[in-house]
Design a protein around this motif. Structure first.
Motif, short mmCIF file in Angstrom:
data_model
loop_
_atom_site.label_atom_id
_atom_site.label_comp_id
_atom_site.label_asym_id
_atom_site.label_seq_id
_atom_site.Cartn_x
_atom_site.Cartn_y
_atom_site.Cartn_z
N HIS A 55 3.14 -2.46 -4.18
CA HIS A 55 1.88 -1.66 -4.56
C HIS A 55 0.55 -2.00 -3.84
CE1 HIS A 55 4.16 -0.16 -7.93
NE2 HIS A 55 4.13 -1.30 -8.40
N LEU A 56 0.27 -3.25 -3.47
CA LEU A 56 -0.82 -3.65 -2.53
C LEU A 56 -0.42 -3.65 -1.03
CD1 LEU A 56 -2.37 -6.66 -4.70
CD2 LEU A 56 -3.03 -4.25 -4.87
N GLY A 57 0.61 -4.17 -0.88
CA GLY A 57 1.03 -4.28 0.68
C GLY A 57 1.78 -3.19 1.23
N GLN A 58 1.92 -1.92 0.35
CA GLN A 58 2.62 -0.83 0.70
C GLN A 58 3.91 -1.01 1.51
OE1 GLN A 58 -0.36 2.35 1.93
NE2 GLN A 58 -1.90 0.59 1.71
N ALA A 59 4.49 -1.97 1.10
CA ALA A 59 5.86 -2.38 1.70
C ALA A 59 6.88 -1.39 1.90
CB ALA A 59 6.39 -3.77 1.40
N ASP A 60 7.44 -0.95 3.00
CA ASP A 60 8.49 -0.22 3.49
C ASP A 60 9.75 -0.80 3.05
OD1 ASP A 60 6.98 2.17 4.86
OD2 ASP A 60 6.33 0.45 6.08
N ALA A 67 -1.51 0.51 7.46
CA ALA A 67 -1.21 1.89 6.97
C ALA A 67 -2.16 3.18 7.92
CB ALA A 67 -1.43 2.22 5.63
N GLU A 68 -3.39 2.98 8.11
CA GLU A 68 -4.13 3.85 8.92
C GLU A 68 -3.53 3.92 10.42
OE1 GLU A 68 -7.98 2.27 8.39
OE2 GLU A 68 -8.31 3.45 6.57
N HIS A 69 -2.93 2.87 10.86
CA HIS A 69 -2.37 2.84 12.34
C HIS A 69 -0.81 3.30 12.38
CE1 HIS A 69 -6.32 1.08 12.99
NE2 HIS A 69 -6.40 1.59 14.23
N ASP A 70 -0.35 3.43 11.15
CA ASP A 70 1.12 4.08 11.19
C ASP A 70 2.00 2.88 11.65
OD1 ASP A 70 0.30 6.61 10.67
OD2 ASP A 70 -0.22 6.87 12.54
N VAL A 71 1.85 1.52 11.35
CA VAL A 71 2.71 0.45 11.62
C VAL A 71 3.54 0.19 10.12
CG1 VAL A 71 2.89 -1.87 12.12
CG2 VAL A 71 1.12 -0.48 13.06
N ARG A 130 -4.28 -11.93 -0.99
CA ARG A 130 -4.86 -12.66 -0.03
C ARG A 130 -5.69 -12.18 1.07
NH1 ARG A 130 -4.62 -18.50 0.75
NH2 ARG A 130 -5.14 -19.25 2.84
N HIS A 131 -5.19 -11.01 1.62
CA HIS A 131 -5.90 -10.47 2.66
C HIS A 131 -6.00 -8.89 2.65
CE1 HIS A 131 -7.31 -13.97 4.75
NE2 HIS A 131 -5.97 -14.39 4.69
N LEU A 132 -6.46 -8.24 1.35
CA LEU A 132 -6.16 -6.82 1.25
C LEU A 132 -6.50 -5.76 2.07
CD1 LEU A 132 -7.35 -6.61 -2.72
CD2 LEU A 132 -5.10 -6.10 -1.60
N PRO A 133 -7.57 -5.90 2.92
CA PRO A 133 -7.83 -5.02 4.25
C PRO A 133 -6.77 -4.82 5.34
CG PRO A 133 -9.65 -6.32 3.73
CD PRO A 133 -8.60 -7.07 2.92
N VAL A 134 -5.74 -6.08 5.44
CA VAL A 134 -4.99 -5.94 6.40
C VAL A 134 -3.90 -4.69 6.19
CG1 VAL A 134 -2.81 -6.93 7.25
CG2 VAL A 134 -4.83 -8.14 7.01
N ALA A 190 -1.92 -8.27 12.64
CA ALA A 190 -1.77 -6.89 12.54
C ALA A 190 -2.34 -6.18 13.52
CB ALA A 190 -2.46 -6.63 11.41
N GLN A 191 -3.46 -6.65 14.39
CA GLN A 191 -4.04 -5.76 15.32
C GLN A 191 -3.12 -5.89 16.64
OE1 GLN A 191 -7.99 -7.77 15.73
NE2 GLN A 191 -8.92 -6.30 14.27
N LEU A 192 -2.40 -7.21 16.83
CA LEU A 192 -1.39 -7.17 17.82
C LEU A 192 -0.38 -6.34 17.71
CD1 LEU A 192 -1.20 -9.39 20.37
CD2 LEU A 192 0.39 -10.77 18.57
N ALA A 193 0.09 -6.14 16.29
CA ALA A 193 1.08 -5.21 16.25
C ALA A 193 0.88 -3.69 16.45
CB ALA A 193 1.45 -5.21 14.60
#
Length: 370
Positions: A227-232, A203-207, A194-198, A167-170
């Motif tokens: 809902h959790l992943g906020q998938a577009d 979202a905070e970085h507009d990816v 599995r990794h909720l903070p991701v 995610a940081q790479l993205a």
């Protein structure tokens, strides 16, 4: 080669000429068989066949098991030959050229950088190698008179724990060719929780985010994705059909809450009919959920998934729906425009793609059908 019929159903020549948008295509699932042979020979990697035609047959047959797990095993051979910067660049370049030759005008190439580090590359070096190949492919396609725009979709493997790192790479490469983030691999048992903070970080970085869901697992996977992943978008999403009760032969349907949510928010479904048949999502093109979901006004898009494993292309996917599910040119323009509006690029760029490239291209073919 087929021709068109009076009902507005295009034949192969017309379909091949159509502009296409491809949102779900795996870089490591679209290699040319000859390229796999050449790169495997240089890397001393053993293959199950020694010529391109036999190797192509092996990939398709191995992927035709009806099991997603078995399907994913075929990638051991493609990722094995994608472990150097030169090889990654070559594969990416050839992918762009192959897509452009098939009429694709916009594509997102998804891949998992963490699977390409065995040769000593760092994650960032792998991303830059793929981008170099994409850039070369776009330039080479333009020299051939073909327009195509391509972005990278970086994926994290669900069964591993490098989600945050990818995610940081993205985020780092968000303005240098990377258009979004995905999680892929074994779906069942490795949900977005599995990794909720991701998901908050992205979202905070507009990816933009797309999540493989509703392929090997069902409604819980889809629910967590949106809902959790906020998938577009939803990678596949075919099993949303399980939340719909068809109560009459005329197509009357009773949608559950999740199905309503996905449709109400017009979350694009990245459906891949040929691949879905291989992994047991449906028994035939005629019974694949794509047609019913489109009829119910879900945001349906059409995709290849893995061109090597499925021996497919966007032209082939379109042709299968025309022949096997009665699709018309209008159906094809609908899913293409939907895909363009769901692409991970800015609104004005989507509008230009639809108005300046896709609709004129379809109108030209439509004129040939009259």
């Amino acid at each position: 080669m087929t021709t068109h019929d009076p009902g507005g159903r295009p034949g192969e020549a017309q379909i091949r000429a159509l502009p296409k948008v491809l949102l779900h295509d795996h870089l490591d699932g679209g290699l040319r068989p000859q390229t796999v042979l050449e790169l495997a020979d240089a890397a001393a990697h053993p293959l199950p066949a020694s010529d391109a035609d036999s190797l192509a047959e092996w990939f398709r047959d191995a992927a035709d098991s009806g099991s997603l797990v078995r399907y994913l095993e075929t990638f051991a051979h493609t990722t094995a030959v994608m472990q150097t910067a030169d090889n990654l660049a070559r594969v990416a370049r050839e992918a762009v050229l192959d897509l452009a030759a098939d009429g694709v005008v916009y594509a997102e190439q998804r891949w998992a950088p963490e699977q390409h580090l065995a040769g000593g590359l760092a994650l960032a070096e792998a991303v830059e190698a793929v981008q170099a190949g994409i850039d070369d492919g776009i330039a080479a396609a333009a020299a051939q008179g073909r327009f195509i725009r391509v972005g990278q979709l970086l994926g994290a493997m669900r069964q591993a724990d490098r989600w945050q790192e990818v995610a940081q790479l993205a985020v780092t490469y968000r303005d240098a060719g990377v258009v979004g983030f995905d999680i892929a691999g074994p779906e069942d048992g490795f949900l977005p929780s599995r990794h909720l903070p991701v998901w908050r970080y992205l979202a905070e970085h507009d990816v933009p985010v797309t999540i493989h869901a509703g392929e090997a697992a069902g409604l819980d996977s889809i629910g967590q994705a949106v809902h959790l992943g906020q998938a577009d978008r939803l990678g596949h999403g075919a099993r949303i059909i399980d939340d719909i009760a068809f109560v009459a032969d005329d197509g009357t349907a009773d949608l559950g809450r999740l199905a309503h949510w996905v449709r109400d928010h017009q979350i694009p479904l990245e459906l891949c009919p040929t691949s879905n048949l291989q992994t047991g999502v449906a028994d035939s093109v005629a019974t694949h959920p794509i047609t019913r979901l489109k009829e119910l006004d879900f945001a349906v898009t059409l995709n290849t998934d893995n061109r090597l494993m499925s021996r497919t292309s966007m032209t082939h996917e379109m042709q299968r729906l025309v022949d096997g599910a009665g699709w018309t040119l209008d159906d094809l323009v609908d899913v293409t425009v939907t895909a363009a509006w769901g692409a991970f690029m800015h609104h004005d760029e989507r509008r230009d793609l639809v108005e300046q490239v896709i609709l004129p291209g379809f109108q030209k073919v439509e004129g040939a059908l009259v």
